[in-house]
Motif scaffolding. Sequence first.
Motif, short mmCIF file in Angstrom:
data_model
loop_
_atom_site.label_atom_id
_atom_site.label_comp_id
_atom_site.label_asym_id
_atom_site.label_seq_id
_atom_site.Cartn_x
_atom_site.Cartn_y
_atom_site.Cartn_z
N GLY A 127 24.67 12.15 35.38
CA GLY A 127 25.84 12.05 34.62
C GLY A 127 25.79 10.89 33.49
O GLY A 127 26.54 11.30 32.67
N LEU A 128 24.85 10.22 33.35
CA LEU A 128 24.71 9.22 32.27
C LEU A 128 23.74 9.88 31.07
O LEU A 128 22.95 10.69 31.45
CB LEU A 128 24.03 7.80 32.80
CG LEU A 128 24.16 6.70 31.74
CD1 LEU A 128 25.51 6.27 31.22
CD2 LEU A 128 23.33 5.62 32.45
N ASP A 129 24.29 9.79 29.89
CA ASP A 129 23.45 10.39 28.84
C ASP A 129 22.13 9.72 28.71
O ASP A 129 21.90 8.57 29.06
CB ASP A 129 24.29 10.24 27.53
CG ASP A 129 23.47 10.71 26.39
OD1 ASP A 129 23.21 12.23 26.61
OD2 ASP A 129 23.76 10.21 25.38
N TYR A 130 21.31 10.60 28.41
CA TYR A 130 19.75 9.86 28.66
C TYR A 130 19.61 8.74 27.56
O TYR A 130 18.91 7.76 27.63
CB TYR A 130 18.89 11.00 28.22
CG TYR A 130 17.21 10.70 28.08
CD1 TYR A 130 16.62 10.23 29.40
CD2 TYR A 130 16.30 10.40 27.28
CE1 TYR A 130 15.53 10.15 29.72
CE2 TYR A 130 15.10 10.11 27.06
CZ TYR A 130 14.55 9.92 28.32
OH TYR A 130 13.24 9.61 28.51
N ALA A 131 20.26 8.88 26.50
CA ALA A 131 20.16 7.84 25.49
C ALA A 131 20.66 6.48 26.04
O ALA A 131 20.65 5.36 25.26
CB ALA A 131 21.05 8.30 24.07
#
Length: 176
Positions: A103-107
Amino acid sequence: MAWRGAFLDALEERTRSMVWVIETIEVGGAPLSGEYTFASAPGFGDATVVGIRGIRVQGQRLSPSTWSTSIGAFDIDIVGSPSELFAHVTRGTHIRVLLGFVGLDYADFEPIALGVAWNFRRSGNQPIWTLECHDFFTALHTRQNLDQLLGPLFYGLTGTTTVNGAFTLNSSTTLT
């Protein structure tokens, strides 16, 4: 460097599913079989490893009383077939390990280890392989390139130059 807010917020959540990402990176032209990314969850990187069981990180230590030292290292336990990993990671490959959450953006994933692949080891009867890595500071103790011609301080500079202005040395106007 401080961790980003989104990563810190994810750490605070009660339930979280961690995602480990292993990236091969090029450092100074060192031997590399192509940049590649492996992840413990689908959707992150080039391939999904069957499972990354965990990562153990140990820092460098010096014991002044015995004058003993230990190198910095980290181990990555991989469950399942490591054949794709073997195709992209060999001894000397630079590795960066990122940690994030589903759920966390890869960036917003954060690096937790940087080093050099040192060894693969199989653990017991289970299909568990351990990728042993030296940390980056330990890796700096060794040449990062095997080509002897790439070692000189001024490697890569061209053989000619242009002088802007008058040049005289011992009454010679030629600069070699």
